[in-house]
Design an enzyme around this catalytic site. Structure first.
Site, PDB file in Angstrom:
ATOM      1  N   LYS A  80       6.696  -3.635  -4.864  1.00 57.82           N
ATOM      2  CA  LYS A  80       8.108  -3.256  -4.845  1.00 57.82           C
ATOM      3  C   LYS A  80       8.678  -3.362  -3.431  1.00 57.82           C
ATOM      4  O   LYS A  80       9.775  -3.848  -3.228  1.00 57.82           O
ATOM      5  CB  LYS A  80       8.246  -1.814  -5.351  1.00 57.82           C
ATOM      6  CG  LYS A  80       9.669  -1.299  -5.382  1.00 57.82           C
ATOM      7  CD  LYS A  80      10.463  -1.947  -6.481  1.00 57.82           C
ATOM      8  CE  LYS A  80      11.906  -1.537  -6.510  1.00 57.82           C
ATOM      9  NZ  LYS A  80      12.703  -2.448  -7.325  1.00 57.82           N
TER      10      LYS A  80
ATOM     11  N   ASN B 274      -1.520   1.584   5.885  1.00 53.84           N
ATOM     12  CA  ASN B 274      -0.618   0.570   5.346  1.00 53.84           C
ATOM     13  C   ASN B 274      -0.169  -0.291   6.520  1.00 53.84           C
ATOM     14  O   ASN B 274       0.365   0.226   7.498  1.00 53.84           O
ATOM     15  CB  ASN B 274       0.599   1.245   4.688  1.00 53.84           C
ATOM     16  CG  ASN B 274       1.589   0.231   4.138  1.00 53.84           C
ATOM     17  OD1 ASN B 274       1.266  -0.950   3.992  1.00 53.84           O
ATOM     18  ND2 ASN B 274       2.786   0.689   3.835  1.00 53.84           N
ATOM     19  N   GLY B 275      -0.418  -1.584   6.429  1.00 56.03           N
ATOM     20  CA  GLY B 275      -0.029  -2.472   7.521  1.00 56.03           C
ATOM     21  C   GLY B 275      -1.086  -3.536   7.719  1.00 56.03           C
ATOM     22  O   GLY B 275      -1.983  -3.696   6.895  1.00 56.03           O
TER      23      GLY B 275
ATOM     24  N   GLU C   1      19.058 -15.643  -9.807  1.00 57.64           N
ATOM     25  CA  GLU C   1      18.549 -14.296 -10.057  1.00 57.64           C
ATOM     26  C   GLU C   1      17.990 -14.179 -11.476  1.00 57.64           C
ATOM     27  O   GLU C   1      16.952 -13.539 -11.700  1.00 57.64           O
ATOM     28  CB  GLU C   1      19.679 -13.274  -9.804  1.00 57.64           C
ATOM     29  CG  GLU C   1      19.357 -11.831 -10.128  1.00 57.64           C
ATOM     30  CD  GLU C   1      18.158 -11.254  -9.380  1.00 57.64           C
ATOM     31  OE1 GLU C   1      17.662 -11.885  -8.436  1.00 57.64           O
ATOM     32  OE2 GLU C   1      17.705 -10.179  -9.779  1.00 57.64           O
TER      33      GLU C   1
ATOM     34  N   CYS D 161       0.834  -1.200   0.000  1.00 52.92           N
ATOM     35  CA  CYS D 161       0.000   0.000   0.000  1.00 52.92           C
ATOM     36  C   CYS D 161       0.874   1.257   0.000  1.00 52.92           C
ATOM     37  O   CYS D 161       1.918   1.292   0.635  1.00 52.92           O
ATOM     38  CB  CYS D 161      -0.878   0.034   1.234  1.00 52.92           C
ATOM     39  SG  CYS D 161      -1.913  -1.419   1.381  1.00 52.92           S
TER      40      CYS D 161
ATOM     41  N   ARG E  74       5.008   0.608  -6.266  1.00 53.17           N
ATOM     42  CA  ARG E  74       5.023  -0.256  -5.087  1.00 53.17           C
ATOM     43  C   ARG E  74       4.114  -1.466  -5.271  1.00 53.17           C
ATOM     44  O   ARG E  74       4.216  -2.434  -4.527  1.00 53.17           O
ATOM     45  CB  ARG E  74       4.555   0.543  -3.857  1.00 53.17           C
ATOM     46  CG  ARG E  74       5.520   1.630  -3.457  1.00 53.17           C
ATOM     47  CD  ARG E  74       4.863   2.582  -2.494  1.00 53.17           C
ATOM     48  NE  ARG E  74       4.542   1.964  -1.224  1.00 53.17           N
ATOM     49  CZ  ARG E  74       5.318   1.962  -0.158  1.00 53.17           C
ATOM     50  NH1 ARG E  74       6.504   2.546  -0.221  1.00 53.17           N
ATOM     51  NH2 ARG E  74       4.948   1.407   0.969  1.00 53.17           N
TER      52      ARG E  74
ATOM     53  N   GLU F   2       9.259 -13.274 -12.704  1.00 53.41           N
ATOM     54  CA  GLU F   2       8.437 -12.182 -12.180  1.00 53.41           C
ATOM     55  C   GLU F   2       7.921 -11.244 -13.264  1.00 53.41           C
ATOM     56  O   GLU F   2       6.830 -10.700 -13.127  1.00 53.41           O
ATOM     57  CB  GLU F   2       9.136 -11.415 -11.045  1.00 53.41           C
ATOM     58  CG  GLU F   2      10.266 -10.489 -11.431  1.00 53.41           C
ATOM     59  CD  GLU F   2      10.808  -9.714 -10.224  1.00 53.41           C
ATOM     60  OE1 GLU F   2      12.004  -9.419 -10.220  1.00 53.41           O
ATOM     61  OE2 GLU F   2      10.040  -9.402  -9.299  1.00 53.41           O
TER      62      GLU F   2
ATOM     63  N   HIS G 204      19.852 -34.307 -10.164  1.00 51.23           N
ATOM     64  CA  HIS G 204      19.232 -34.911  -8.976  1.00 51.23           C
ATOM     65  C   HIS G 204      17.722 -34.686  -8.955  1.00 51.23           C
ATOM     66  O   HIS G 204      17.135 -34.506  -7.894  1.00 51.23           O
ATOM     67  CB  HIS G 204      19.878 -34.350  -7.705  1.00 51.23           C
ATOM     68  CG  HIS G 204      21.339 -34.667  -7.602  1.00 51.23           C
ATOM     69  ND1 HIS G 204      21.819 -35.959  -7.438  1.00 51.23           N
ATOM     70  CD2 HIS G 204      22.436 -33.877  -7.697  1.00 51.23           C
ATOM     71  CE1 HIS G 204      23.142 -35.943  -7.410  1.00 51.23           C
ATOM     72  NE2 HIS G 204      23.540 -34.690  -7.578  1.00 51.23           N
TER      73      HIS G 204
ATOM     74  N   TRP H  76      -2.811  -2.710  -1.740  1.00 48.84           N
ATOM     75  CA  TRP H  76      -2.317  -4.045  -2.124  1.00 48.84           C
ATOM     76  C   TRP H  76      -3.018  -4.991  -1.166  1.00 48.84           C
ATOM     77  O   TRP H  76      -2.698  -5.030   0.022  1.00 48.84           O
ATOM     78  CB  TRP H  76      -0.801  -4.087  -1.966  1.00 48.84           C
ATOM     79  CG  TRP H  76      -0.126  -5.275  -2.543  1.00 48.84           C
ATOM     80  CD1 TRP H  76       0.197  -5.485  -3.857  1.00 48.84           C
ATOM     81  CD2 TRP H  76       0.359  -6.414  -1.825  1.00 48.84           C
ATOM     82  NE1 TRP H  76       0.848  -6.679  -3.993  1.00 48.84           N
ATOM     83  CE2 TRP H  76       0.959  -7.281  -2.771  1.00 48.84           C
ATOM     84  CE3 TRP H  76       0.346  -6.800  -0.492  1.00 48.84           C
ATOM     85  CZ2 TRP H  76       1.536  -8.494  -2.425  1.00 48.84           C
ATOM     86  CZ3 TRP H  76       0.920  -8.014  -0.131  1.00 48.84           C
ATOM     87  CH2 TRP H  76       1.503  -8.844  -1.100  1.00 48.84           C
TER      88      TRP H  76
ATOM     89  N   LYS I  77      14.173 -13.087 -12.269  1.00 48.07           N
ATOM     90  CA  LYS I  77      13.836 -11.969 -13.149  1.00 48.07           C
ATOM     91  C   LYS I  77      12.843 -12.421 -14.214  1.00 48.07           C
ATOM     92  O   LYS I  77      11.851 -11.769 -14.475  1.00 48.07           O
ATOM     93  CB  LYS I  77      15.070 -11.431 -13.867  1.00 48.07           C
ATOM     94  CG  LYS I  77      15.933 -10.363 -13.379  1.00 48.07           C
ATOM     95  CD  LYS I  77      15.463  -9.171 -12.688  1.00 48.07           C
ATOM     96  CE  LYS I  77      14.700  -9.378 -11.440  1.00 48.07           C
ATOM     97  NZ  LYS I  77      15.377  -9.078 -10.182  1.00 48.07           N
TER      98      LYS I  77
HETATM   99  O1  M6R Z   1      13.880  -4.117  -0.751  1.00 46.76           O
HETATM  100  P1  M6R Z   1      14.480  -5.491  -0.647  1.00 46.76           P
HETATM  101  O2  M6R Z   1      15.785  -5.616  -1.294  1.00 46.76           O
HETATM  102  O3  M6R Z   1      14.513  -5.982   0.779  1.00 46.76           O
HETATM  103  O4  M6R Z   1      13.460  -6.424  -1.420  1.00 46.76           O
HETATM  104  C1  M6R Z   1      13.557  -7.815  -1.384  1.00 46.76           C
HETATM  105  C2  M6R Z   1      12.665  -8.452  -2.431  1.00 46.76           C
HETATM  106  O5  M6R Z   1      11.321  -8.145  -2.181  1.00 46.76           O
HETATM  107  C3  M6R Z   1      13.019  -7.990  -3.846  1.00 46.76           C
HETATM  108  O6  M6R Z   1      14.356  -8.161  -4.124  1.00 46.76           O
HETATM  109  C4  M6R Z   1      12.181  -8.765  -4.891  1.00 46.76           C
HETATM  110  O7  M6R Z   1      12.563 -10.094  -4.892  1.00 46.76           O
HETATM  111  C5  M6R Z   1      12.363  -8.128  -6.278  1.00 46.76           C
HETATM  112  N1  M6R Z   1      11.100  -7.749  -6.829  1.00 46.76           N
HETATM  113  C6  M6R Z   1      12.974  -9.025  -7.281  1.00 46.76           C
HETATM  114  O8  M6R Z   1      13.148  -8.374  -8.498  1.00 46.76           O
END
Ligand code: M6R
Length: 593
Positions: free
Chosen positions: A588, A97-98, A466, A2, A27, A473, A489, A71, A470
């Protein structure tokens, strides 16, 4: 997560609130709304994009208002569940937010007392609690209401006929933006960049009473001083600058990000943090993080073990918080680009409670994590708007190299070479970017598949993780990153002509072993795309496609390889027509558990 915004001043609040909400879209959200105080409180909200909400409205009078991007946590995304929420009289509106843990109990109590709550959200109890406690003093009513709440309650409350808005912070960020006879409130700096660079970061438990020409921050009923900070990010930093997506812009910014981050560290008189080994110093190291930052931490393990020669344990912050044996004998690093990730914050709190010294690596000055850590190492990536982390990941790697190099126990000649190579990184990354068209071509071929594996070994194993993250997502292709030696395995059962494998090959001690795995993969008919550090006849013979990355010491190869995989994911997602910057269901900054 949020996003919340507020405005009080002389201008019409509506366009300002909508603009600020637009800046918080990154976000992640599913619905949005605003409440404006003019003659009474007017609320407009729906499960739509901010632009659509704005287009449906004529300009409202009223120079005081609050806004929200939601959110969903309690209740589906819908008009009734969207914020702001109001009390029974419709004179009090709240954005939040929370997560309110005791909301069922509060809801039942309020219902017994005659309050009618319309939504499925936890938030709606807040305006009703304020209504319950209101006896002519709005601020007091908010203070009493938040005392009833268990959980996290960062929020802004607005009341008809009041010349102030009241904000409270607990467990999620909240910033007051200082203007000229006008003030702003927001969850995050990018929301305010169009209006002011003067900000105050609220702390947990703060209640801020904000009017057009005053900000009074209270804690436990008494006024407290909160330092004003100057934001260094510019409006342009948070704009697309002609790129089709923020993600592409942020990928292209990486040579500059590396230069800026290195320049900051080089100009410092002291090493970024003390990693002295032995004689009462470090014996081992723990690194904690989530998501992409976790992958940077895994690369960090190889960097620190390789250079500083101490054992490094890396854990997911979300798992660490539930593990039995938390403490580390010496020091821990927590990596979080936003500085607000719930699980990362909880892990810092736990470590500190157990007497551990915590160094955090974060990109956001003034973020919550920076205020609770023993030491903060900033990356200089600028605002990252796209949900998919790219430039902040690379900046985290640079921070880890820079942390480890002064404590390196490799011989001096090798150390000199490494420092030289590190300084070459911006040029090498630019060479990858210059190859964008070739990478985009391979991406178009991969875009038709629904399942993919990424494999790497040694320091490039986390790079495979990673790369897969990427891809999944932003393109919604099911992708898994694997240590090359682990594919046999189990995952081999899934290989075949419909499941391509992207192999990250490094010219180090892992090379022969990865070649063996590539042969095994090819024997199972999977299309194979290999990333290699130089023209390599063996790989050219084995792989279906090869992307040659610039030559660099294997220690730094995660940087160049990651940039290739970022571009690959971007162009696959583009080909599939995905909403690249704002992938479905993702946020985000993940400020909830
Ligand atoms: O702000 P942070 O680095 O703690 O965030 C951690 C994850 O939420 C963040 O890296 C997430 O996996 C990304 N969207 C990946 O691209």
């Amino acid at each position: 997560m949020c996003g919340i915004v507020g405005y009080i001043g002389k201008k019409k609040a509506q366009p300002i609130l909508l603009n600020c909400l637009g800046k918080l879209e990154y976000r992640g959200y599913d619905s949005c709304g605003i409440a404006i105080s003019a003659s009474g409180i007017e609320v407009h909200k729906d499960a739509v994009r901010v632009r659509v909400l704005g287009e449906a409205l004529s300009v409202l009078d009223g120079t005081v208002g609050i806004g929200h991007t939601r959110w969903a946590t309690h209740g589906e995304p819908s008009k009734v569940n969207a914020h702001p929420h109001c009390d029974c009289t419709g004179r009090i509106a709240v954005v939040h937010n929370g997560v309110i843990n005791n909301f069922y109990k509060l809801r039942e109590q309020l219902a017994d007392e005659g309050h009618t709550l319309a939504s499925q959200t936890d938030t709606e109890v807040i305006p009703h609690l304020i209504e319950k406690y209101y006896d002519g003093d709005f601020v007091k009513a908010v203070e009493l209401a938040v005392r009833e709440i268990e959980g996290s309650y960062t929020m802004i409350a607005l009341m008809a006929d009041e010349s102030k808005i009241v904000a409270a912070r607990k467990d999620s960020p909240l910033i007051i933006g200082i203007g000229d006879r006008e003030n702003y409130i927001a969850s995050d700096v990018p929301a305010l960049l169009d209006y002011t660079s003067r900000v105050i970061y609220l702390e947990d438990g703060d209640i801020a009473v904000v009017s057009a020409d005053n900000v009074d921050v209270k804690k436990d009923g008494s006024s407290v001083d909160r330092e004003e900070h100057k934001i260094l990010w510019s409006v342009e930093d948070a704009q697309k600058a002609g790129y089709e997506h923020f993600m592409l812009k942020e990928i292209h910014e990486q040579p500059k990000v590396i230069r800026d981050t290195l320049a900051e560290y080089i100009s410092a008189a002291e090493p970024a943090a003390d990693l002295t080994v032995g004689d009462g110093g470090l014996e081992d190291m723990l690194i904690l993080a989530c998501g992409t930052s976790y992958h940077a931490s895994l690369v960090g393990k190889y960097i620190i073990e390789g250079l500083v020669k101490i054992p490094v344990r890396v854990e997911l912050a979300s798992e660490f918080n539930y593990s039995g044996q938390a403490s580390t004998r010496s020091r821990a690093i927590v990596i979080t680009q936003s500085g607000e990730t719930y699980d990362a914050l909880m892990s810092v709190k736990r470590l500190k409670e157990e007497g551990c010294q915590v160094i955090v690596i974060t990109n956001v000055v003034g973020s919550t994590v920076s205020r609770i850590a023993d030491q903060t190492v900033y990356t200089r990536a600028g605002p990252e708007i796209s949900v998919a982390a790219t430039k902040t990941f690379v900046a985290q790697l640079i921070a880890l190299y820079w942390l480890a190099l002064p404590y390196s126990r490799v011989d001096i000649r090798r150390l000199d070479d490494l420092v030289m190579e590190l300084r070459q990184l911006p040029v090498k990354v630019q060479q990858v970017l210059d190859n964008e068209a070739i990478i985009a071509d391979y991406a178009r071929q991969l875009a038709k598949f629904e399942n993919m594996f990424y494999m790497g070994k040694g320091i490039n194993y986390p790079v495979a993780l990673e790369g897969a993250l990427k891809l999944k997502e932003i393109s919604y292709i099911h992708a898994e990153g694997y240590a090359a030696g682990e594919l046999k395995h189990g995952p081999f059962a899934l290989l075949g002509s419909k499941t391509p494998v992207v192999a990250v090959v490094t010219q180090d001690n892992t090379y022969e072993s990865v070649i063996t795995t590539i042969k095994q993969v090819k024997a199972r008919q999977s299309p194979l795309l290999a990333l290699v550090g130089e023209e390599d006849e063996t790989i050219i013979q084995l792989a279906d496609s090869v992307i040659t990355v610039p030559q660099i010491d294997p220690l730094f190869s995660p940087v160049v390889n990651s940039v290739v995989l970022q571009l690959l994911a971007y162009y696959v997602a583009k080909r599939r027509g995905c909403p690249i910057d704002f992938p479905r269901h993702l946020a985000k900054t993940v400020t909830v558990e």
